[in-house]
Design a protein around this motif. Sequence first.
Motif, PDB file in Angstrom:
ATOM      1  N   GLN A  30       0.704  -1.206  -0.181  1.00 18.82           N
ATOM      2  CA  GLN A  30       0.047  -0.048   0.020  1.00 18.82           C
ATOM      3  C   GLN A  30       0.930   1.289   0.012  1.00 18.82           C
ATOM      4  OE1 GLN A  30      -2.631   0.282   3.444  1.00 18.82           O
ATOM      5  NE2 GLN A  30      -3.598   1.994   2.678  1.00 18.82           N
ATOM      6  N   ASP A  31       1.754   1.382   0.931  1.00 18.43           N
ATOM      7  CA  ASP A  31       2.828   2.405   0.875  1.00 18.43           C
ATOM      8  C   ASP A  31       3.702   2.467  -0.308  1.00 18.43           C
ATOM      9  OD1 ASP A  31       1.850   2.937   3.427  1.00 18.43           O
ATOM     10  OD2 ASP A  31       3.788   1.968   4.451  1.00 18.43           O
ATOM     11  N   ALA A  32       4.200   1.414  -0.722  1.00 16.88           N
ATOM     12  CA  ALA A  32       4.941   1.355  -2.101  1.00 16.88           C
ATOM     13  C   ALA A  32       4.217   1.887  -3.255  1.00 16.88           C
ATOM     14  CB  ALA A  32       5.502   0.267  -2.098  1.00 16.88           C
ATOM     15  N   LEU A  33       2.903   1.401  -3.285  1.00 16.21           N
ATOM     16  CA  LEU A  33       2.273   1.822  -4.627  1.00 16.21           C
ATOM     17  C   LEU A  33       1.456   3.049  -4.538  1.00 16.21           C
ATOM     18  CD1 LEU A  33       0.965  -1.749  -5.168  1.00 16.21           C
ATOM     19  CD2 LEU A  33       2.670  -0.775  -6.495  1.00 16.21           C
ATOM     20  N   SER A  34       1.330   3.736  -3.348  1.00 13.37           N
ATOM     21  CA  SER A  34       0.484   4.981  -3.298  1.00 13.37           C
ATOM     22  C   SER A  34       0.874   5.846  -4.308  1.00 13.37           C
ATOM     23  CB  SER A  34       0.520   5.280  -1.825  1.00 13.37           C
ATOM     24  OG  SER A  34       1.665   5.896  -1.342  1.00 13.37           O
ATOM     25  N   PRO A  35       2.048   6.029  -4.544  1.00 16.32           N
ATOM     26  CA  PRO A  35       2.526   7.146  -5.571  1.00 16.32           C
ATOM     27  C   PRO A  35       1.904   6.958  -7.086  1.00 16.32           C
ATOM     28  CG  PRO A  35       4.552   6.587  -4.455  1.00 16.32           C
ATOM     29  CD  PRO A  35       3.620   5.655  -4.006  1.00 16.32           C
ATOM     30  N   PHE A  36       1.624   5.563  -7.192  1.00 19.97           N
ATOM     31  CA  PHE A  36       1.083   5.375  -8.561  1.00 19.97           C
ATOM     32  C   PHE A  36      -0.407   5.260  -8.564  1.00 19.97           C
ATOM     33  CE2 PHE A  36       5.284   3.430  -8.078  1.00 19.97           C
ATOM     34  CZ  PHE A  36       5.961   4.357  -9.156  1.00 19.97           C
ATOM     35  N   SER A  37      -1.104   5.494  -7.239  1.00 16.74           N
ATOM     36  CA  SER A  37      -2.641   5.157  -7.314  1.00 16.74           C
ATOM     37  C   SER A  37      -3.031   3.801  -7.538  1.00 16.74           C
ATOM     38  CB  SER A  37      -3.235   6.217  -7.893  1.00 16.74           C
ATOM     39  OG  SER A  37      -3.067   7.516  -7.434  1.00 16.74           O
ATOM     40  N   LEU A  38      -2.040   2.524  -7.136  1.00 16.96           N
ATOM     41  CA  LEU A  38      -2.510   1.285  -7.510  1.00 16.96           C
ATOM     42  C   LEU A  38      -2.495   0.638  -6.187  1.00 16.96           C
ATOM     43  CD1 LEU A  38       0.406   0.476 -10.018  1.00 16.96           C
ATOM     44  CD2 LEU A  38      -2.181   0.639 -10.380  1.00 16.96           C
ATOM     45  N   THR A  39      -3.534  -0.136  -6.302  1.00 15.30           N
ATOM     46  CA  THR A  39      -3.988  -1.124  -4.795  1.00 15.30           C
ATOM     47  C   THR A  39      -3.030  -2.251  -5.251  1.00 15.30           C
ATOM     48  OG1 THR A  39      -5.580  -2.154  -5.572  1.00 15.30           O
ATOM     49  CG2 THR A  39      -6.216  -0.180  -4.579  1.00 15.30           C
ATOM     50  N   PRO A  41      -4.085  -5.603  -5.294  1.00 12.61           N
ATOM     51  CA  PRO A  41      -4.809  -6.224  -6.394  1.00 12.61           C
ATOM     52  C   PRO A  41      -4.408  -5.524  -7.822  1.00 12.61           C
ATOM     53  CG  PRO A  41      -6.374  -6.108  -4.577  1.00 12.61           C
ATOM     54  CD  PRO A  41      -5.222  -5.180  -4.395  1.00 12.61           C
ATOM     55  N   GLN A  42      -4.574  -4.454  -7.904  1.00  9.69           N
ATOM     56  CA  GLN A  42      -4.447  -3.733  -9.224  1.00  9.69           C
ATOM     57  C   GLN A  42      -2.863  -4.090  -9.688  1.00  9.69           C
ATOM     58  OE1 GLN A  42      -5.375   0.157  -8.281  1.00  9.69           O
ATOM     59  NE2 GLN A  42      -7.470  -0.027  -8.900  1.00  9.69           N
ATOM     60  N   TYR A  43      -2.145  -3.856  -8.748  1.00 10.83           N
ATOM     61  CA  TYR A  43      -0.556  -4.273  -8.990  1.00 10.83           C
ATOM     62  C   TYR A  43      -0.403  -5.698  -9.600  1.00 10.83           C
ATOM     63  CZ  TYR A  43       4.478  -5.380  -8.054  1.00 10.83           C
ATOM     64  OH  TYR A  43       5.478  -5.791  -8.266  1.00 10.83           O
ATOM     65  N   ILE A  44      -0.882  -6.552  -8.959  1.00 10.14           N
ATOM     66  CA  ILE A  44      -0.895  -7.886  -9.649  1.00 10.14           C
ATOM     67  C   ILE A  44      -1.418  -8.154 -11.036  1.00 10.14           C
ATOM     68  CG2 ILE A  44      -0.333  -9.091  -7.427  1.00 10.14           C
ATOM     69  CD1 ILE A  44      -3.212 -10.000  -7.433  1.00 10.14           C
ATOM     70  N   ALA A  45      -2.663  -7.543 -11.109  1.00  7.15           N
ATOM     71  CA  ALA A  45      -3.171  -7.414 -12.366  1.00  7.15           C
ATOM     72  C   ALA A  45      -2.045  -6.851 -13.528  1.00  7.15           C
ATOM     73  CB  ALA A  45      -4.451  -6.464 -12.614  1.00  7.15           C
ATOM     74  N   MET A  46      -1.584  -5.723 -13.069  1.00  6.38           N
ATOM     75  CA  MET A  46      -0.636  -5.151 -13.866  1.00  6.38           C
ATOM     76  C   MET A  46       0.562  -5.879 -14.199  1.00  6.38           C
ATOM     77  SD  MET A  46      -1.949  -2.331 -14.863  1.00  6.38           S
ATOM     78  CE  MET A  46      -0.507  -1.889 -16.101  1.00  6.38           C
ATOM     79  N   LEU A  47       1.159  -6.500 -13.131  1.00  4.93           N
ATOM     80  CA  LEU A  47       2.292  -7.407 -13.309  1.00  4.93           C
ATOM     81  C   LEU A  47       2.036  -8.347 -14.422  1.00  4.93           C
ATOM     82  CD1 LEU A  47       3.613  -8.569  -9.686  1.00  4.93           C
ATOM     83  CD2 LEU A  47       4.750  -7.046 -11.496  1.00  4.93           C
ATOM     84  N   VAL A 111       7.574   1.600 -11.215  1.00 10.93           N
ATOM     85  CA  VAL A 111       6.606   0.640 -10.036  1.00 10.93           C
ATOM     86  C   VAL A 111       7.586  -0.500  -9.624  1.00 10.93           C
ATOM     87  CG1 VAL A 111       4.724  -0.806 -10.045  1.00 10.93           C
ATOM     88  CG2 VAL A 111       4.572   1.151 -11.161  1.00 10.93           C
ATOM     89  N   PHE A 112       8.241  -0.989 -10.457  1.00 14.01           N
ATOM     90  CA  PHE A 112       8.999  -2.165 -10.214  1.00 14.01           C
ATOM     91  C   PHE A 112      10.290  -1.731  -9.209  1.00 14.01           C
ATOM     92  CE2 PHE A 112       8.811  -4.822 -14.232  1.00 14.01           C
ATOM     93  CZ  PHE A 112       7.561  -5.168 -14.032  1.00 14.01           C
ATOM     94  N   LYS A 113      10.607  -0.564  -9.348  1.00 19.42           N
ATOM     95  CA  LYS A 113      11.906   0.037  -8.516  1.00 19.42           C
ATOM     96  C   LYS A 113      11.209   0.368  -7.016  1.00 19.42           C
ATOM     97  CE  LYS A 113      15.114   3.468  -8.066  1.00 19.42           C
ATOM     98  NZ  LYS A 113      15.851   4.669  -8.645  1.00 19.42           N
ATOM     99  N   ARG A 114      10.059   0.756  -6.907  1.00 16.36           N
ATOM    100  CA  ARG A 114       9.354   0.784  -5.743  1.00 16.36           C
ATOM    101  C   ARG A 114       9.267  -0.206  -4.972  1.00 16.36           C
ATOM    102  NH1 ARG A 114       8.239   5.658  -2.792  1.00 16.36           N
ATOM    103  NH2 ARG A 114       6.405   4.669  -2.107  1.00 16.36           N
ATOM    104  N   VAL A 115       8.518  -1.188  -5.625  1.00 17.31           N
ATOM    105  CA  VAL A 115       8.285  -2.510  -4.983  1.00 17.31           C
ATOM    106  C   VAL A 115       9.599  -3.656  -4.553  1.00 17.31           C
ATOM    107  CG1 VAL A 115       5.801  -2.620  -5.573  1.00 17.31           C
ATOM    108  CG2 VAL A 115       7.675  -3.817  -7.139  1.00 17.31           C
ATOM    109  N   SER A 116      10.443  -3.363  -5.157  1.00 18.02           N
ATOM    110  CA  SER A 116      11.578  -4.132  -5.119  1.00 18.02           C
ATOM    111  C   SER A 116      12.380  -3.950  -3.653  1.00 18.02           C
ATOM    112  CB  SER A 116      12.764  -3.687  -6.396  1.00 18.02           C
ATOM    113  OG  SER A 116      13.356  -2.722  -6.218  1.00 18.02           O
ATOM    114  N   ASN A 117      11.997  -2.655  -3.242  1.00 19.21           N
ATOM    115  CA  ASN A 117      12.435  -2.471  -1.937  1.00 19.21           C
ATOM    116  C   ASN A 117      11.938  -3.665  -0.765  1.00 19.21           C
ATOM    117  OD1 ASN A 117      14.033  -0.318  -2.630  1.00 19.21           O
ATOM    118  ND2 ASN A 117      12.261   1.161  -2.280  1.00 19.21           N
TER     119      ASN A 117
END
Length: 153
Positions: A30-39, A41-47, A111-117
């Motif tokens: 939630q914290d990592a994806l908030s700059p992209f306005s992604l939840t 579930p939306q993130y895994i759909a995008m992946l 997005v990948f860079k944010r979640v790779s943390n």
Amino acid sequence: MPNTQPPIQLNSQLCFQLYTANKKFNKFYQDALSPFSLTYPQYIAMLTLWQYAPLSVKELGNHLHLDSGTLTPLLKRLESHNWIKRERSHKDERTVIIQLTHMAVTNRDSVFKRVSNCFKVLNLTPQEKAACSETIATIEAHLDHYNEQHNAN
């Protein structure tokens, strides 16, 4: 006759450990994806779409183990935020095809860079990560088998 079984302790329950770990993962994402306005579930759909697009809604649902009733509102939100576009198939009007937008392609690496943390936060070696993944896959396989048996009866 008195109960000789020791009481079940909450913190010793694997299901509870997975539940709490999942909540903590959700908070991280939630914290990592908030700059992209992604939840999440939306993130895994995008992946999935970054890997396989274009896909039909049914194909995406198969990848994510989600039905179209759950997936459709999620896709509408992604479309309203310009991550995807949905179009009816020219071959079969009943089929909706999901395409990535230019914005989605452009923002993928950010997005990948944010979640790779997440892996830095977990501080797992590649071997530990592989062992965790293998254990979770085993749990899933056993639960799938149980559910197949249970639903057959």
